[in-house]
Design a protein around this motif. Structure first.
Motif, PDB file in Angstrom:
ATOM      1  N   ASP A 183      97.957  20.249 105.748  1.00  0.00           N
ATOM      2  CA  ASP A 183      99.535  19.835 106.204  1.00  0.00           C
ATOM      3  C   ASP A 183     100.322  21.295 106.681  1.00  0.00           C
ATOM      4  O   ASP A 183     101.026  21.274 107.518  1.00  0.00           O
ATOM      5  N   LYS A 184      99.967  22.046 105.608  1.00  0.00           N
ATOM      6  CA  LYS A 184     100.858  23.474 106.083  1.00  0.00           C
ATOM      7  C   LYS A 184      99.992  24.398 106.718  1.00  0.00           C
ATOM      8  O   LYS A 184     100.645  25.495 106.997  1.00  0.00           O
ATOM      9  N   MET A 185      98.919  23.987 107.295  1.00  0.00           N
ATOM     10  CA  MET A 185      98.285  24.887 108.439  1.00  0.00           C
ATOM     11  C   MET A 185      98.714  24.710 109.800  1.00  0.00           C
ATOM     12  O   MET A 185      99.458  23.744 110.018  1.00  0.00           O
ATOM     13  N   PRO A 186      98.544  25.840 110.702  1.00  0.00           N
ATOM     14  CA  PRO A 186      99.047  25.433 112.011  1.00  0.00           C
ATOM     15  C   PRO A 186      98.564  24.310 112.710  1.00  0.00           C
ATOM     16  O   PRO A 186      97.378  24.026 112.381  1.00  0.00           O
ATOM     17  N   MET A 187      99.326  23.785 113.649  1.00  0.00           N
ATOM     18  CA  MET A 187      98.906  22.537 114.409  1.00  0.00           C
ATOM     19  C   MET A 187      97.600  22.499 114.802  1.00  0.00           C
ATOM     20  O   MET A 187      96.734  21.646 114.827  1.00  0.00           O
TER      21      MET A 187
ATOM     22  N   VAL B  37      91.910  20.478 114.880  1.00  0.00           N
ATOM     23  CA  VAL B  37      90.386  20.873 114.635  1.00  0.00           C
ATOM     24  C   VAL B  37      89.778  20.204 113.592  1.00  0.00           C
ATOM     25  O   VAL B  37      88.648  19.452 113.739  1.00  0.00           O
ATOM     26  N   ILE B  38      90.658  20.269 112.434  1.00  0.00           N
ATOM     27  CA  ILE B  38      89.868  19.702 111.277  1.00  0.00           C
ATOM     28  C   ILE B  38      90.124  18.083 111.315  1.00  0.00           C
ATOM     29  O   ILE B  38      89.076  17.385 110.912  1.00  0.00           O
ATOM     30  N   ASP B  39      90.957  17.698 112.102  1.00  0.00           N
ATOM     31  CA  ASP B  39      90.974  16.171 112.217  1.00  0.00           C
ATOM     32  C   ASP B  39      89.946  15.643 113.134  1.00  0.00           C
ATOM     33  O   ASP B  39      89.262  14.590 113.009  1.00  0.00           O
TER      34      ASP B  39
ATOM     35  N   GLN C  58      90.102   8.108 118.498  1.00  0.00           N
ATOM     36  CA  GLN C  58      91.291   9.134 118.199  1.00  0.00           C
ATOM     37  C   GLN C  58      90.909  10.318 118.616  1.00  0.00           C
ATOM     38  O   GLN C  58      91.661  11.215 118.657  1.00  0.00           O
ATOM     39  N   ILE C  59      89.596  10.655 118.724  1.00  0.00           N
ATOM     40  CA  ILE C  59      89.215  12.151 119.020  1.00  0.00           C
ATOM     41  C   ILE C  59      89.862  12.240 120.762  1.00  0.00           C
ATOM     42  O   ILE C  59      90.432  13.538 121.017  1.00  0.00           O
TER      43      ILE C  59
ATOM     44  N   LEU D  27      96.902  17.140 123.209  1.00  0.00           N
ATOM     45  CA  LEU D  27      96.813  18.414 123.112  1.00  0.00           C
ATOM     46  C   LEU D  27      97.079  19.031 124.365  1.00  0.00           C
ATOM     47  O   LEU D  27      97.875  19.886 124.831  1.00  0.00           O
ATOM     48  N   LYS D  28      96.280  18.109 125.605  1.00  0.00           N
ATOM     49  CA  LYS D  28      96.356  18.497 126.694  1.00  0.00           C
ATOM     50  C   LYS D  28      98.055  18.449 127.387  1.00  0.00           C
ATOM     51  O   LYS D  28      98.621  19.266 127.807  1.00  0.00           O
TER      52      LYS D  28
END
Lengths: 434, 169
Positions: free
Chosen positions: B78-82, B87-89, B150-151, B158-159
């Motif tokens: 949660d504290k990482m850049p968006m 990417v992790i999601d 979801q991906i 993102l687009k």
């Protein structure tokens, strides 16, 4: 690599995946699938997946979970929670910290219908925070009382966490639920006393609220508790006298909750659908976690890691008290960084053999686990009750709630110590179950 | 995007099936208790509830995924850049879909085996196991498909963000 090393590596992989925000269910199955493939082969993996998922899904006892969730959700829409709060306010409002005590009282009774701490915190939190803040209560005491009261939801039956614990340890769900009654009442009283003592020491935290209720008002207000008490006696009383098992109790409870909502004219089509939607959604993630936990437990068993941990502890000649304290610390640590269900499902395979080696009763230990999870629910940084309260009452910021909640860890730890010394407090009712 | 709309409508449909099954579970348990009260218990009542539960479980998995409700620990990410979070999601959704497809495959094979070589039924109602196994395969398949959905949605979002940034600059 030996099986034990594979098991230990899988555990580390699981924790890493969890910390990477991968769903807990998936974090458990990834090392399970890879581990079984490494140690055995595809045939064993597919046989295990098929039999575990099929047998656990086609399981009558597991249906207790959605039925109790539905019961709690349904009572939520009836507006009973606000009436419970007003009853306790009338009775205790005049005392020092009376509104905080009323919050604990209302949470305790609402817990008798809701198996979830989060639902309890969210429901009671909205109305009691308004009242407490309006009457000049400090934000820390307001937040602390609400989250502490909310945590009772998983101890006083019905309790989702106890049902999952019962499934994992193969203990009687009925006995586990009944075992939560006495510790639940003790903890509620301990929370009330804590508020009273806080206000005695720092009166500025809770100004006296004018309360002109007569005895007549007090007794009339008791009618607000009737529905919950009837439901509790049908569901829990029915289980106690052996009239029905946990699943039937949950089904009857959900059915009566729908009837109560209809009789009180609080249920319309839209709220009915919303309630079913919420129950289905919650069931979805709980089922996923539980099914994956069963797969993970199977893998750990064949890797012999739990046995290794248990025999290492036994060989280390640690006293039972020290071992117990280590288990307490483990749960407090895990509970502080992860969800309560996750903390229970990943630890039970290791902890169960240790507890059995120590000669403890697994029903008693279930209550200890729930008390520890309760402590975790109100501890930083992942105290779910705190996050929920902050979500529904944004004027109570997270750090203020944490500060207020910290003092409520004392009664929880005290009750754990009492239950450790006097296990019969938890086992008294289940041992008398018909 | 058409594909996401199609998947969404599938998930909505199975959500309704799961909800109806939940209500049937309540009804079956309550009616079972009432009948027992009048000394005429319903034979196989436990099995009826368990059968509905299989449907509820399998059809609520994808729904919980669609609402992103599967329990996660966001304490670090949660504290990482968006962008790193995205990417992790995506990795998480990919792993979810791979696992779901593996389980769906295993249950498809089990269904076929039960249908063609070894027919199994439930103890009292003699409800065929292959139907329950097929529902399990379908449930996990839809869970996996929903994770892929979801991906796709994440990429679309993102687009959109990139487009907004472009317009703003």
């Amino acid at each position: 690599m030996s099986d034990e090393v594979v098991g230990a590596t899988a555990l580390i992989v699981m924790l890493v995946l969890m910390m990477l925000r991968i769903p807990i269910a998936i974090s458990m199955v990834v090392p399970t699938v890879l581990g079984i493939l490494y140690m055995e082969n595809w045939t064993v993996l597919s046989a295990a997946v098929e039999s575990i998922i099929f047998n656990r899904s086609f399981n009558y006892t597991l249906s207790t979970i959605p039925l109790f969730i539905l019961m709690g959700e349904m009572l939520n829409v009836t507006g009973i929670s606000s009436e419970l709060y007003s009853t306790f306010r009338i009775w205790f409002g005049k005392l020092k910290g009376g509104l905080g005590i009323a919050t604990i009282g209302a949470s305790t009774l609402f817990s008798a219908a809701s198996g979830s701490s989060l639902a309890n915190t969210g429901t009671i939190g909205v109305m009691s925070s308004k009242e407490m803040l309006k009457h000049g209560y400090s934000k820390a005491l307001t937040g602390g009382s609400i989250v502490a009261g909310g945590s009772l939801g998983i101890l006083i039956p019905p309790s989702t966490v106890l049902i999952i614990y019962g499934m994992l340890t193969e203990q009687s769900i009925g006995k586990l639920l009944l075992a939560g009654i006495i510790p639940g009442i003790m903890l509620a009283i301990a929370f009330m006393l804590t508020i009273y003592v806080i206000v005695l020491i720092k009166p500025e935290m809770a100004p006296i609220v004018e309360n002109r209720s007569s005895w007549k008002d007090k007794f009339v207000s008791l009618k607000n508790t009737i529905w919950i008490l009837i439901l509790f006696f049908i569901v829990i009383g029915g289980m106690f006298v052996g009239f029905f098992g946990p699943t039937e109790a949950a089904g009857v409870g959900a059915f009566f909750a729908i009837i109560i909502a209809l009789v009180r004219k609080k249920l319309n089509w839209s709220s009915f659908i919303q309630t079913i939607v919420r129950t289905t959604r919650t069931s979805g993630f709980i089922y996923a976690t539980v099914l994956c936990a069963f797969l993970f437990n199977y893998f750990l068993t064949i890797s012999k890691v739990p046995m290794m941990v248990s025999s290492t502890l036994a060989d280390s000649n640690l006293s039972p008290l020290i071992t117990f304290l280590l288990i307490v610390l483990l749960y407090l640590f895990l509970g502080a960084i992860m969800d309560s269900i996750a903390a229970v499902v990943i630890t039970i395979p290791f902890v169960m053999p240790i507890v059995l080696n120590m000669g403890h009763d697994l029903i008693w230990f279930g209550i200890i686990v729930v008390l520890l999870v309760e402590a975790a629910l109100i501890s930083p940084p992942y105290g779910m009750n705190i996050l929920i309260l902050n979500g529904v009452v944004p004027e109570l910021d997270i750090w203020t709630i944490y500060k207020g909640a910290l003092v409520f860890l004392i009664p929880i730890l005290l009750i754990i110590a009492i239950i450790y010394m006097f296990p019969n407090l938890a086992l008294y009712i289940p041992e008398r179950m018909f | 995007m058409i594909i996401t709309k199609v998947i969404d409508s599938f998930t909505r449909t199975i959500k309704w099936i799961a909800m109806v099954c939940l209500l049937f579970m309540v009804l079956a348990t309550a009616v079972g208790v009432i009948f027992r009260l009048f000394s005429s218990p319903i034979v196989g009542n436990d099995e009826i509830v368990a059968i509905f539960q299989v449907f509820l479980i399998m059809f609520s998995l994808a729904f919980a995924q669609a609402e992103d409700r599967h329990v996660k620990i966001g304490i670090i990410v949660d504290k990482m850049p968006m962008r790193i979070q995205y990417v992790i999601d995506v990795i998480g959704y990919l792993i979810t879909s791979i696992f779901s497809f593996i389980v769906a495959y295993i249950f498809m094979k089990a269904t076929y085996y039960n249908m063609t070589q070894f027919a199994e039924v439930t103890l009292l109602l003699e409800f065929p196991h292959h139907l329950l196994k097929f529902v399990t395969a379908l449930g996990f398949l839809l869970w996996g498909v929903e994770a892929i959905n979801q991906i796709i949605k994440l990429f679309l979002r993102l687009k959109q963000v990139k487009q907004n940034e472009k317009e703003a600059s």
